[in-house]
Design a protein around this motif. Structure first.
Motif, PDB file in Angstrom:
ATOM      1  N   GLU A  72      27.818  42.554  54.877  1.00 35.76           N
ATOM      2  CA  GLU A  72      27.908  41.453  55.842  1.00 35.76           C
ATOM      3  C   GLU A  72      26.638  40.614  55.842  1.00 35.76           C
ATOM      4  O   GLU A  72      26.695  39.381  55.858  1.00 35.76           O
ATOM      5  CB  GLU A  72      28.170  42.013  57.245  1.00 35.76           C
TER       6      GLU A  72
ATOM      7  N   TRP B  73      35.915  45.056  57.726  1.00 31.79           N
ATOM      8  CA  TRP B  73      35.458  45.756  56.532  1.00 31.79           C
ATOM      9  C   TRP B  73      36.124  47.116  56.486  1.00 31.79           C
ATOM     10  O   TRP B  73      36.142  47.834  57.485  1.00 31.79           O
ATOM     11  CB  TRP B  73      33.941  45.950  56.562  1.00 31.79           C
TER      12      TRP B  73
ATOM     13  N   LEU C 149      36.908  43.569  52.302  1.00 30.79           N
ATOM     14  CA  LEU C 149      36.830  42.679  53.456  1.00 30.79           C
ATOM     15  C   LEU C 149      38.198  42.036  53.548  1.00 30.79           C
ATOM     16  O   LEU C 149      38.647  41.370  52.609  1.00 30.79           O
ATOM     17  CB  LEU C 149      35.740  41.622  53.273  1.00 30.79           C
TER      18      LEU C 149
END
Length: 127
Positions: free
Chosen positions: A75, A113, A6
């Protein structure tokens, strides 16, 4: 299990917010986020110089190494983690620091991501 990064491109919204950014983002948020389940490590880097003729879009780069079945799963877990006031012993202090500064002292220039597709060790990896 797949590995993801991330990436966050964040910086203070203006020069007057540098101390708040350093306290909240550098000093607390990276650790807070890195403690999320499935997260392996969280790091933050400050820009030291341009490379070739490439554009530098942010003065700071945050990098989180994550293991998850998908970026959507990562997420979801992160969002649930960040909503929990008791997720870890430093969470309430982290939230209080943001409140002290009138909100989140950062401007987000970009984030996303990235799934690991290849990795190679260089000579320095043997150290």
């Amino acid at each position: 299990m797949p590995k993801f990064l991330l990436i966050g491109l964040c910086e203070p919204p203006d020069a007057s917010a540098q101390a708040a950014f350093d306290e909240w983002f550098v000093g607390q948020h990276i650790e807070d986020t890195a403690r999320c389940p499935n997260f392996i490590r969280g790091s933050v880097y400050r820009l030291s110089g341009a490379h070739l003729d490439g554009e530098t879009v942010s003065d700071y780069l945050s990098v989180y190494e994550v293991e998850a079945d998908s970026c959507e799963e990562a997420e979801r877990v992160l969002n649930e983690w960040q909503k929990d006031p008791d997720a870890w012993e430093g969470r309430r202090h982290h939230w209080a620091t943001a409140k002290k500064h009138g909100g989140l002292p950062l401007a987000i220039k970009g984030s996303g991501w990235y799934e690991l597709i290849a990795a190679y060790d260089g000579p320095g990896a043997e150290r």
